[in-house]
Design an enzyme around this catalytic site. Structure first.
Site, PDB file in Angstrom:
ATOM      1  N   SER A  34       0.833  -1.195   0.000  1.00 33.66           N
ATOM      2  CA  SER A  34       0.000   0.000   0.000  1.00 33.66           C
ATOM      3  C   SER A  34       0.874   1.254   0.000  1.00 33.66           C
ATOM      4  O   SER A  34       1.711   1.420  -0.883  1.00 33.66           O
ATOM      5  CB  SER A  34      -0.959  -0.044   1.193  1.00 33.66           C
ATOM      6  OG  SER A  34      -1.908   0.985   1.124  1.00 33.66           O
ATOM      7  N   ASP A  43      -8.743  -4.304  -6.602  1.00 29.88           N
ATOM      8  CA  ASP A  43      -8.161  -3.424  -5.591  1.00 29.88           C
ATOM      9  C   ASP A  43      -8.396  -1.953  -5.931  1.00 29.88           C
ATOM     10  O   ASP A  43      -8.019  -1.474  -7.000  1.00 29.88           O
ATOM     11  CB  ASP A  43      -6.663  -3.707  -5.505  1.00 29.88           C
ATOM     12  CG  ASP A  43      -5.977  -2.933  -4.396  1.00 29.88           C
ATOM     13  OD1 ASP A  43      -6.618  -2.068  -3.779  1.00 29.88           O
ATOM     14  OD2 ASP A  43      -4.788  -3.197  -4.152  1.00 29.88           O
TER      15      ASP A  43
END
Length: 473
Positions: free
Chosen positions: A245, A297
């Protein structure tokens, strides 16, 4: 909203930058939260209908890689599964407890009674040794394998650790992802700034907040002599930088900064933010960075141009639907939980006659009568073809896209099978609406998918070996 938080100059600059970003994004929008929810519901069903359509032969052929490319993919998947453990470990005790809810506290309480080695370089707060104990258990490393661990966390300054990975003969720099309010401010500082690299590129645009976080770690690694200390212990090891991330984005920009000094370095960015690098920088990183994206995602597709596109699509599909809002929301809730076939709501995306769409979803007061700027843009073709307000930024490096093949699309499905393929940045140029757009980003889901693919590849190799031995006999 942030007036009660202790502020320094970095916080004030970040608040100002983020406030301006939000002001520019929402300035021409007259949508209330229920309108956005209805629009997302309609878009999700519209996208599901498009996914169910048969693909063109050319599109199918482009995803049929050669054996050489497949071998390269298998190697990178095995490496990614190994290094994802380090990226997940950087989260410390929150990740360990999340993945081991019944036993983690007992194990960590036992570890906290032990003494920390004096030669371990640790900065920042780690009460009761929970963070370090979790990192040890997740990675399987020993105390002596850690060169430096930083739990220090401020805006633009995120935790990381440096460790020796004897299995892969690598010095691993693992950067933590988003876990605090300061990390969120770093994420939201999404302005672009120039990154000029000597002897590499004259101009490249990067995400401002993540670049400042990478600069912080770069100064620690180089100026404080952390990497020199690591290579003095293991001079033959290679440098590998990993993160998930926010950590993946920071690791990517950090790898660009260190590339000249360490030409053989590799970087594995798991679920990095989509709006990270300009096209020239993204192309440059294909030689040493591998990005791993799972499913739909959201973060990997999150960029200001994609957000602008999502806003236009929401306004367009909502303004041209003739069903009451409560019907859309109720049917949408049923669809998300129990599945079924997407509703055939009349929208302008279906190419139907606009005269048939006589009952707009939004209230006349807010959209149709006052004609908000966002609605007027629907009829202004020049606006759609005008230069983008924000520069396009892309994912770093070569991209591995892992897709779930399951008997059910619902969240409760347990029989999951994954496939992986090399992809390109254009696949992530639009935000996909799905119940899994958040869960596909979670580090435990990424690690599970990589382990599944790695085990499947290992079983295939063992089967081929047994067949060869049988033929020889």
């Amino acid at each position: 909203m942030c007036c009660c938080i202790v502020q320094d100059d970095d916080h004030r600059v970040a608040f100002t930058s983020i406030a301006e970003l939000f002001r520019a994004y929402f300035s021409d929008t007259d949508l209330v939260p229920s309108d956005i929810a209805a629009g997302l519901t309609l878009l999700h069903q519209e996208q599901d209908k498009m996914e169910s359509c048969p693909k063109e032969p050319e599109e199918v052929l482009c995803h049929s890689p050669s054996s050489l490319v497949t071998d390269d993919l298998d190697i990178e998947l095995e490496n990614a599964a190994h290094y994802m453990l380090f990226a997940a470990a950087a989260y410390g005790w929150p990740y360990y407890i999340y993945t081991n809810p019944f036993t983690a506290f007992c194990k960590l309480n036992g570890d906290c009674c032990g003494t920390r080695p004096a030669d371990t370089d640790i900065t920042g707060s780690d009460r009761r040794n929970f963070h370090f104990g979790s990192i040890l258990r997740i990675t399987g490393l020993q105390y002596r394998d850690f060169i430096h661990i930083s739990f220090h966390n401020k805006i633009y300054e995120i935790p990381f650790f440096v460790a020796l990975d004897h299995k892969k003969e690598a010095i691993v720099v693992a950067v933590r992802g988003t876990l605090s309010f300061e990390d969120i401010l770093t994420d939201l500082s999404a302005d672009c700034e120039d990154l000029t690299l000597e002897d590499v590129l004259e101009n490249g645009f990067v995400h401002k907040g993540i670049t400042q976080a990478a600069n912080y770690i770069y100064r620690k690694l180089i100026n404080d002599g952390i990497l020199n200390q690591a290579f003095s212990i293991a001079p033959e090891y290679k440098l590998v930088i990993v993160g998930h991330s926010l950590g993946g984005g920071t690791a990517s920009i950090l790898a660009i900064m260190l590339r000249n000094s360490f030409p053989t370095l590799r970087c594995y960015a798991f679920s990095p933010p989509g709006g990270l690098l300009s096209k020239s920088l993204a192309d440059y990183t294909k030689h040493f960075i591998v990005s791993v994206i799972v499913g739909k995602d959201l973060v990997a597709r999150l960029s200001m141009p994609n957000m602008e596109d999502l806003k236009r699509r929401i306004v367009r599909i909502v303004a041209n639907c003739n069903r009451p809002k409560y019907q859309i929301l109720l049917r949408g809730c049923w669809y998300e939980v129990f599945g079924g076939d997407p509703d055939n709501f009349p929208t302008e995306l279906d190419g139907r006659n606009q005269d048939a769409l006589t009952q707009p979803l939004l209230a006349e007061e807010s959209l149709m009568v006052h004609r908000s700027p966002s609605y007027n843009a629907l009829e202004d073709e020049s606006h759609l073809n005008s230069p983008p307000q924000y520069p396009h930024l892309y994912l770093p490096g070569k991209i591995i896209h892992i897709v779930e093949e399951s008997s059910s699309r619902r969240l409760c499905s347990s029989d999951m099978k994954y496939t992986a393929r090399w992809s390109n940045e254009t696949v992530f140029s639009s935000i996909l609406i799905s119940p899994k757009m958040i869960t596909d980003h979670m580090p435990d889901v990424v690690l599970k998918a990589l382990n599944s693919l790695s085990q499947e590849h290992g079983s295939c190799i063992s089967c081929q070996t047994q067949e060869c031995n049988t033929n020889v006999v």
